[in-house]
Design an enzyme around this catalytic site. Structure first.
Site, PDB file in Angstrom:
ATOM      1  N   TYR A  33       0.831  -1.201   0.000  1.00 33.03           N
ATOM      2  CA  TYR A  33       0.000   0.000   0.000  1.00 33.03           C
ATOM      3  C   TYR A  33       0.866   1.252   0.000  1.00 33.03           C
ATOM      4  CZ  TYR A  33       0.748   0.989   5.013  1.00 33.03           C
ATOM      5  OH  TYR A  33       1.296   1.313   6.226  1.00 33.03           O
ATOM      6  N   ARG A  52       8.395   4.243  -4.554  1.00 23.80           N
ATOM      7  CA  ARG A  52       8.425   3.249  -3.463  1.00 23.80           C
ATOM      8  C   ARG A  52       7.441   2.107  -3.735  1.00 23.80           C
ATOM      9  NH1 ARG A  52       7.494   5.443   2.465  1.00 23.80           N
ATOM     10  NH2 ARG A  52       5.331   5.463   1.783  1.00 23.80           N
ATOM     11  N   ARG A 100      -6.954 -20.792  -1.250  1.00 19.61           N
ATOM     12  CA  ARG A 100      -5.945 -20.571  -0.216  1.00 19.61           C
ATOM     13  C   ARG A 100      -4.821 -21.593  -0.338  1.00 19.61           C
ATOM     14  NH1 ARG A 100      -4.430 -21.911   5.117  1.00 19.61           N
ATOM     15  NH2 ARG A 100      -3.436 -20.131   6.151  1.00 19.61           N
ATOM     16  N   LYS A 147       6.498  -1.949   1.922  1.00 20.64           N
ATOM     17  CA  LYS A 147       5.310  -1.371   2.564  1.00 20.64           C
ATOM     18  C   LYS A 147       4.123  -2.327   2.421  1.00 20.64           C
ATOM     19  CE  LYS A 147       3.189   3.170   3.285  1.00 20.64           C
ATOM     20  NZ  LYS A 147       3.325   3.104   4.729  1.00 20.64           N
ATOM     21  N   GLU A 179      11.909   2.781  14.266  1.00 21.63           N
ATOM     22  CA  GLU A 179      11.025   3.837  13.745  1.00 21.63           C
ATOM     23  C   GLU A 179       9.760   3.867  14.583  1.00 21.63           C
ATOM     24  OE1 GLU A 179       9.823   2.915   9.677  1.00 21.63           O
ATOM     25  OE2 GLU A 179       9.831   0.783  10.142  1.00 21.63           O
ATOM     26  N   LEU A 204      11.075   1.382   7.106  1.00 19.29           N
ATOM     27  CA  LEU A 204      10.504   1.816   5.836  1.00 19.29           C
ATOM     28  C   LEU A 204      11.210   3.100   5.399  1.00 19.29           C
ATOM     29  CD1 LEU A 204       8.078   1.270   3.828  1.00 19.29           C
ATOM     30  CD2 LEU A 204       6.981   3.178   4.996  1.00 19.29           C
TER      31      LEU A 204
HETATM   32  N1  PDD Z   1       2.806   5.079   7.313  1.00 21.30           N
HETATM   33  N2  PDD Z   1       7.470   3.919   8.893  1.00 21.30           N
HETATM   34  C1  PDD Z   1       6.346   3.183   8.880  1.00 21.30           C
HETATM   35  C2  PDD Z   1       6.337   1.862   9.547  1.00 21.30           C
HETATM   36  C3  PDD Z   1       5.194   3.680   8.247  1.00 21.30           C
HETATM   37  O1  PDD Z   1       4.071   2.936   8.212  1.00 21.30           O
HETATM   38  C4  PDD Z   1       5.228   4.970   7.635  1.00 21.30           C
HETATM   39  C5  PDD Z   1       4.054   5.557   6.917  1.00 21.30           C
HETATM   40  C6  PDD Z   1       6.432   5.694   7.704  1.00 21.30           C
HETATM   41  C7  PDD Z   1       6.570   7.061   7.097  1.00 21.30           C
HETATM   42  O2  PDD Z   1       6.577   7.015   5.686  1.00 21.30           O
HETATM   43  P1  PDD Z   1       6.052   8.234   4.806  1.00 21.30           P
HETATM   44  O3  PDD Z   1       6.806   9.437   5.231  1.00 21.30           O
HETATM   45  O4  PDD Z   1       6.342   7.823   3.431  1.00 21.30           O
HETATM   46  O5  PDD Z   1       4.558   8.373   5.095  1.00 21.30           O
HETATM   47  C8  PDD Z   1       7.531   5.136   8.322  1.00 21.30           C
HETATM   48  C9  PDD Z   1       1.587   5.551   6.649  1.00 21.30           C
HETATM   49  C10 PDD Z   1       1.399   7.016   6.753  1.00 21.30           C
HETATM   50  C11 PDD Z   1       0.423   4.742   7.171  1.00 21.30           C
HETATM   51  O6  PDD Z   1       0.590   3.549   7.309  1.00 21.30           O
HETATM   52  O7  PDD Z   1      -0.665   5.293   7.393  1.00 21.30           O
END
Ligand code: PDD
Length: 282
Positions: A33, A52, A100, A147, A179, A204
């Site tokens: 996603y 990405r 499945r 992601k 993170e 990420l």
């Molecule tokens: N999440 N690290 C993780 C684990 C994340 O899920 C996200 C983003 C980030 C930051 O990435 P970016 O700057 O590209 O949004 C770092 C999104 C916002 C979400 O899952 O809603």
């Protein structure tokens, strides 16, 4: 009023959007996603989000169901049809619907869905006060650079934060912060040294992180990409997190210990201001 969402080529009211119980994202989290911010009806950092996305697809040997141009059209249509001025677009691609079975199916029809969320990104109250966070063990798998929709560890972390009465949680592995549950972690040492973990499979590659590092250079802030410990974070002059859904969010307390006098610091405020400026002028 219900939203118009996108499901496999169709724009439908959210109540009518349906996908199969055999979708591999539902059964195995076999999906990826992206979340892209919208300001003044315009997509923020759209191109790097798509780069990405391509990488996530490649790493999982997953096909892209529609062209880049059609993906962009889908994002723009959703903004227009839902009249989004400020908010987010969530899009998800799955490996598709199949009996499945763990190994990848030969030619499953992939699922592509997307929807909008209205959100005050420019002026949320928390950006003025800052938020408190807790630290928690990072219990995730080892390919956090992809992601995927496998976000249960993060959901558990957000729930732990909620139960602790704070705004979020930073995850810790071998004593170092990896993170945030859905964001990138930054600290500021000695007033002008910005520290964030280097890119690897452990985190990420945040798109907001990327922009912030560029802006830091322009703003004459020294950047050090290296892992930092929880102790360093607690003794930092400032801390903040970044993501498409928060941009730059100040952190004023970690595990009950006050950071930088309990107020959002000057580097954090400067970078948030620069980011908003850049996003609005994109
Ligand atoms: N999440 N690290 C993780 C684990 C994340 O899920 C996200 C983003 C980030 C930051 O990435 P970016 O700057 O590209 O949004 C770092 C999104 C916002 C979400 O899952 O809603």
């Amino acid at each position: 009023m219900s939203r118009i969402v996108y499901v496999n080529g169709n724009y439908v009211p959210e109540e009518e959007a349906k996908i199969s119980i055999f979708d591999r994202a539902f059964l195995f989290a076999d999906g990826i996603y992206e979340v892209t911010a919208v300001i003044d009806g315009k997509l923020v950092d759209y191109e790097p989000h798509m780069e990405r996305l391509h990488r996530s697809l490649r790493e999982l040997d997953m096909a892209q169901p529609i062209t880049d141009a059609d993906l962009r059209e889908m994002h723009e249509q959703l903004v227009e049809r839902n009249n989004i001025s400020q908010g987010l677009i969530y899009m998800q691609i799955t490996r598709g619907v199949a009996e499945r079975d763990f190994s990848y199916p030969e030619d499953a029809a992939q699922t592509l869905i997307a929807f909008t969320q209205v959100k005050d990104l420019v002026d949320p109250p928390a950006a003025k006060t800052g938020i408190s966070i807790i630290t928690i063990p990072d219990i995730r798998w080892k390919r956090r650079d992809i992601k995927t929709t496998g976000m249960l560890a993060q959901a558990m972390g957000k729930q732990a934060a909620k139960e602790a009465g704070v705004g979020d949680a930073w995850m810790v592995e071998d004593g170092y912060v990896t993170e945030g549950t859905s964001n990138t972690a930054f600290i500021v040492l000695d007033e002008n040294r910005l520290i964030t973990r280097p890119l690897s499979n452990s985190i990420l590659a945040g798109i907001t992180r990327r922009t912030i590092l560029k802006l830091a250079e322009t703003g004459e802030i020294t950047v050090e990409e290296r892992p930092f410990t929880v102790e360093e974070a607690k003794s930092a002059s400032e801390a903040f997190l970044t993501s498409a859904s928060t941009f730059v969010m100040p952190i004023v307390e970690i595990d009950g210990e006050m950071i930088g006098g309990g107020q959002p610091g000057p580097v954090t405020r400067k970078l948030r201001g620069m980011y908003l400026e850049e996003a609005k002028n994109a």
